[in-house]
Design a protein around this motif. Structure first.
Motif, PDB file in Angstrom:
ATOM      1  N   PRO A 132       0.780  -1.262  -0.090  1.00 50.51           N
ATOM      2  CA  PRO A 132      -0.625  -0.056  -0.017  1.00 50.51           C
ATOM      3  C   PRO A 132       0.894   1.555   0.195  1.00 50.51           C
ATOM      4  O   PRO A 132       0.161   2.223  -0.439  1.00 50.51           O
ATOM      5  CB  PRO A 132      -0.465  -0.132   1.329  1.00 50.51           C
ATOM      6  CG  PRO A 132      -0.252  -0.761   2.006  1.00 50.51           C
ATOM      7  CD  PRO A 132       0.519  -1.769   1.216  1.00 50.51           C
ATOM      8  N   ARG A 133       2.227   1.273  -0.172  1.00 49.44           N
ATOM      9  CA  ARG A 133       3.314   1.965  -0.328  1.00 49.44           C
ATOM     10  C   ARG A 133       4.151   2.086  -1.107  1.00 49.44           C
ATOM     11  O   ARG A 133       5.189   1.594  -0.718  1.00 49.44           O
ATOM     12  CB  ARG A 133       3.178   2.564   1.626  1.00 49.44           C
ATOM     13  CG  ARG A 133       2.852   3.135   2.817  1.00 49.44           C
ATOM     14  CD  ARG A 133       3.725   2.629   4.088  1.00 49.44           C
ATOM     15  NE  ARG A 133       2.529   3.486   5.148  1.00 49.44           N
ATOM     16  CZ  ARG A 133       2.235   2.754   5.744  1.00 49.44           C
ATOM     17  NH1 ARG A 133       2.021   2.038   5.643  1.00 49.44           N
ATOM     18  NH2 ARG A 133       1.546   3.497   6.327  1.00 49.44           N
ATOM     19  N   PRO A 134       3.827   2.136  -2.591  1.00 48.38           N
ATOM     20  CA  PRO A 134       4.804   1.832  -3.570  1.00 48.38           C
ATOM     21  C   PRO A 134       5.806   2.807  -3.994  1.00 48.38           C
ATOM     22  O   PRO A 134       5.613   3.589  -3.834  1.00 48.38           O
ATOM     23  CB  PRO A 134       3.869   1.961  -4.734  1.00 48.38           C
ATOM     24  CG  PRO A 134       2.465   2.319  -4.427  1.00 48.38           C
ATOM     25  CD  PRO A 134       2.317   2.354  -2.552  1.00 48.38           C
ATOM     26  N   ALA A 135       6.872   2.604  -4.403  1.00 47.78           N
ATOM     27  CA  ALA A 135       8.009   3.508  -4.408  1.00 47.78           C
ATOM     28  C   ALA A 135       8.069   2.274  -5.902  1.00 47.78           C
ATOM     29  O   ALA A 135       8.493   2.070  -6.149  1.00 47.78           O
ATOM     30  CB  ALA A 135       9.106   3.050  -3.737  1.00 47.78           C
ATOM     31  N   LEU A 136       7.275   3.413  -6.817  1.00 51.12           N
ATOM     32  CA  LEU A 136       7.277   3.326  -8.479  1.00 51.12           C
ATOM     33  C   LEU A 136       8.080   4.398  -8.843  1.00 51.12           C
ATOM     34  O   LEU A 136       7.150   6.009  -8.853  1.00 51.12           O
ATOM     35  CB  LEU A 136       6.111   3.262  -8.996  1.00 51.12           C
ATOM     36  CG  LEU A 136       5.390   2.169  -7.984  1.00 51.12           C
ATOM     37  CD1 LEU A 136       3.705   2.007  -8.598  1.00 51.12           C
ATOM     38  CD2 LEU A 136       6.476   0.714  -8.371  1.00 51.12           C
ATOM     39  N   ASP A 137       7.985   4.052 -10.209  1.00 52.37           N
ATOM     40  CA  ASP A 137       8.660   5.639 -11.194  1.00 52.37           C
ATOM     41  C   ASP A 137       7.660   5.411 -11.662  1.00 52.37           C
ATOM     42  O   ASP A 137       6.918   5.266 -12.695  1.00 52.37           O
ATOM     43  CB  ASP A 137       9.951   4.567 -12.295  1.00 52.37           C
ATOM     44  CG  ASP A 137      11.448   4.756 -11.728  1.00 52.37           C
ATOM     45  OD1 ASP A 137      11.847   4.691 -10.049  1.00 52.37           O
ATOM     46  OD2 ASP A 137      12.277   3.627 -12.327  1.00 52.37           O
ATOM     47  N   ILE A 138       7.450   7.131 -11.907  1.00 55.73           N
ATOM     48  CA  ILE A 138       6.895   8.129 -12.061  1.00 55.73           C
ATOM     49  C   ILE A 138       7.610   9.076 -13.792  1.00 55.73           C
ATOM     50  O   ILE A 138       8.377   9.984 -12.803  1.00 55.73           O
ATOM     51  CB  ILE A 138       6.112   8.686 -11.448  1.00 55.73           C
ATOM     52  CG1 ILE A 138       4.821   9.879 -11.941  1.00 55.73           C
ATOM     53  CG2 ILE A 138       6.164   9.412 -10.539  1.00 55.73           C
ATOM     54  CD1 ILE A 138       3.702  10.059 -11.298  1.00 55.73           C
ATOM     55  N   ARG A 139       6.908   9.226 -15.149  1.00 53.47           N
ATOM     56  CA  ARG A 139       6.985   9.694 -15.357  1.00 53.47           C
ATOM     57  C   ARG A 139       6.023  10.342 -16.399  1.00 53.47           C
ATOM     58  O   ARG A 139       4.966   9.919 -16.765  1.00 53.47           O
ATOM     59  CB  ARG A 139       8.544   9.249 -16.258  1.00 53.47           C
ATOM     60  CG  ARG A 139       7.799   8.387 -17.306  1.00 53.47           C
ATOM     61  CD  ARG A 139       8.876   7.863 -18.214  1.00 53.47           C
ATOM     62  NE  ARG A 139       9.595   8.332 -18.845  1.00 53.47           N
ATOM     63  CZ  ARG A 139      10.870   8.170 -19.007  1.00 53.47           C
ATOM     64  NH1 ARG A 139      11.285   7.557 -18.826  1.00 53.47           N
ATOM     65  NH2 ARG A 139      11.228   9.415 -20.743  1.00 53.47           N
ATOM     66  N   CYS A 140       6.112  11.639 -16.885  1.00 55.69           N
ATOM     67  CA  CYS A 140       5.399  12.780 -17.715  1.00 55.69           C
ATOM     68  C   CYS A 140       5.998  13.237 -19.080  1.00 55.69           C
ATOM     69  O   CYS A 140       6.581  13.415 -19.393  1.00 55.69           O
ATOM     70  CB  CYS A 140       4.327  13.925 -17.232  1.00 55.69           C
ATOM     71  SG  CYS A 140       3.183  14.076 -18.338  1.00 55.69           S
ATOM     72  N   GLU A 141       5.836  12.684 -20.626  1.00 51.45           N
ATOM     73  CA  GLU A 141       6.547  13.237 -21.585  1.00 51.45           C
ATOM     74  C   GLU A 141       5.639  13.798 -22.626  1.00 51.45           C
ATOM     75  O   GLU A 141       4.275  13.496 -22.878  1.00 51.45           O
ATOM     76  CB  GLU A 141       6.851  11.914 -22.565  1.00 51.45           C
ATOM     77  CG  GLU A 141       7.774  10.904 -21.576  1.00 51.45           C
ATOM     78  CD  GLU A 141       8.684  10.249 -22.598  1.00 51.45           C
ATOM     79  OE1 GLU A 141       8.037   9.765 -23.826  1.00 51.45           O
ATOM     80  OE2 GLU A 141       9.554   9.160 -22.407  1.00 51.45           O
ATOM     81  N   VAL A 142       5.944  15.094 -23.059  1.00 54.03           N
ATOM     82  CA  VAL A 142       4.937  15.493 -24.103  1.00 54.03           C
ATOM     83  C   VAL A 142       6.412  15.739 -25.410  1.00 54.03           C
ATOM     84  O   VAL A 142       7.298  15.712 -24.876  1.00 54.03           O
ATOM     85  CB  VAL A 142       5.059  17.193 -23.166  1.00 54.03           C
ATOM     86  CG1 VAL A 142       4.194  18.017 -24.140  1.00 54.03           C
ATOM     87  CG2 VAL A 142       4.141  17.169 -21.909  1.00 54.03           C
ATOM     88  N   ASN A 143       4.847  15.006 -26.144  1.00 56.02           N
ATOM     89  CA  ASN A 143       6.231  15.248 -27.416  1.00 56.02           C
ATOM     90  C   ASN A 143       6.967  14.314 -27.613  1.00 56.02           C
ATOM     91  O   ASN A 143       8.301  15.010 -27.701  1.00 56.02           O
ATOM     92  CB  ASN A 143       5.971  16.945 -28.551  1.00 56.02           C
ATOM     93  CG  ASN A 143       4.546  17.556 -28.376  1.00 56.02           C
ATOM     94  OD1 ASN A 143       3.280  16.459 -28.067  1.00 56.02           O
ATOM     95  ND2 ASN A 143       4.131  18.004 -28.494  1.00 56.02           N
ATOM     96  N   GLY A 144       7.170  13.823 -26.378  1.00 56.28           N
ATOM     97  CA  GLY A 144       8.398  12.682 -26.574  1.00 56.28           C
ATOM     98  C   GLY A 144      10.071  12.680 -25.412  1.00 56.28           C
ATOM     99  O   GLY A 144      10.558  12.453 -25.541  1.00 56.28           O
ATOM    100  N   GLN A 145       9.140  14.492 -25.449  1.00 50.87           N
ATOM    101  CA  GLN A 145      10.650  15.204 -24.256  1.00 50.87           C
ATOM    102  C   GLN A 145       9.996  14.370 -22.906  1.00 50.87           C
ATOM    103  O   GLN A 145       9.243  14.942 -22.558  1.00 50.87           O
ATOM    104  CB  GLN A 145      10.522  16.361 -24.411  1.00 50.87           C
ATOM    105  CG  GLN A 145      11.497  16.917 -23.877  1.00 50.87           C
ATOM    106  CD  GLN A 145      11.664  18.646 -23.379  1.00 50.87           C
ATOM    107  OE1 GLN A 145      10.889  19.109 -25.178  1.00 50.87           O
ATOM    108  NE2 GLN A 145      12.333  19.391 -22.949  1.00 50.87           N
ATOM    109  N   VAL A 146      10.906  14.273 -22.136  1.00 49.94           N
ATOM    110  CA  VAL A 146      10.323  13.638 -20.464  1.00 49.94           C
ATOM    111  C   VAL A 146      10.606  15.262 -19.951  1.00 49.94           C
ATOM    112  O   VAL A 146      11.460  15.781 -20.041  1.00 49.94           O
ATOM    113  CB  VAL A 146      11.586  12.534 -19.828  1.00 49.94           C
ATOM    114  CG1 VAL A 146      11.477  13.029 -18.147  1.00 49.94           C
ATOM    115  CG2 VAL A 146      11.986  12.054 -20.577  1.00 49.94           C
TER     116      VAL A 146
END
Length: 278
Positions: free
Chosen positions: A188-202
């Motif tokens: 219930p307390r996960p440590a997960l990588d999160i990311r957002c890209e816009v037009n392929g750019q992180v």
């Protein structure tokens, strides 16, 4: 276990994901699954027609939650890089269900904004009704997690000290594609990588282990003031890298493609379109 809500020709359907297949569960959406007798346990063994996951049209994971509670200023590194003190309590606001869209639906950019911004977020999905939860009850109330992007009209958000008017524009908040149960992502307390890209750019990249108030903390805090119901969603906040905080600032325009991804949970991919466009 992974669950989803998909659109069919004349209805929506809750499904369980099994490899490349989707098993219909006989209910219209994931919210209905969680509210039904047996909840997740019943969903794990239910059988029904099977569909291919290829080309599935994902609806919002829970189309009509009784509430979507959102948290601001919750990644410690982001707070510190902004030169702010760590808050003592979560900063809360709410979203209406009309903001929600599916994992691959178009994000509708309102004509009234010039500052349309992204916010990748881990979202908690509630599996059972709970009020004034202690830590154990809060953990038990978490059905699992999903991906959400709290797309925001910044120029409207900062008109006042309250943020609601920047956060509640129709058809702007993708959520899904899957509900992934806690046991598949480390609890219930996960440590997960999160990311957002816009037009392929992180644009954003962090780990949910940096949350100041973790999912259990948030269920405890929110349930103190109001009951949480099966299918309710808590969006846990966004890491650094939003367009508003960049120099120069960058905002979403029609034609942009926003990809929001969290390790083990799935991927949203949404095109920004001008509201009213085909």
């Amino acid at each position: 276990m992974k669950l989803a809500t998909i659109r069919l020709a004349d209805r929506t359907a809750a499904v369980r994901v099994e490899s490349n297949s989707l098993v219909e569960l006989g209910l219209p959406d994931v919210g209905a699954v969680l509210a039904a007798p047996g909840g997740l346990a019943a969903a794990a063994t239910a059988d029904g027609p099977r569909l291919s996951i290829s080309g599935a049209d994902f609806a919002p994971l829970v189309p009509r939650p009784s509430k979507v509670v959102c948290v601001g200023l919750n990644y410690q590194k982001h707070i510190k890089e902004m030169g702010r003190d760590l808050p003592e309590h979560p900063t809360l606001f709410c979203k209406f269900s009309d903001t929600l869209i599916g994992a691959h639906d178009d994000i509708r950019r309102p004509v009234e904004t010039e500052q349309f911004d992204w916010e990748a977020e881990l979202a908690v999905v509630i599996g059972r009704q709970v009020r004034r939860a202690d830590a154990a009850a809060a953990e038990a109330a978490i059905a699992g997690f999903t991906v959400l992007n709290d797309v925001t009209c910044r120029d409207w958000q900062f008109r006042t000290r309250e943020w609601l008017q920047g956060k509640n524009w129709d058809s702007t908040t993708p959520v899904g594609p899957f509900l992934v149960t806690s046991d598949e992502v480390g609890g219930p307390r996960p440590a997960l990588d999160i990311r957002c890209e816009v037009n392929g750019q992180v644009m954003q990249q962090d780990n949910t282990g940096d949350l100041l108030f973790d999912p259990v903390d948030l269920v405890r805090y929110v349930s103190t003031m109001i009951r949480l119901n099966p299918g309710d969603v808590i969006a846990t906040g966004t890491p650094g890298g939003v367009g508003h905080a960049r120099t120069p600032q960058v905002f979403l325009q029609p034609g942009d493609v926003v990809v929001t991804e969290i390790e083990g949970l799935g991927r949203l991919e949404n095109r920004v379109v001008a509201e009213g466009a085909a």
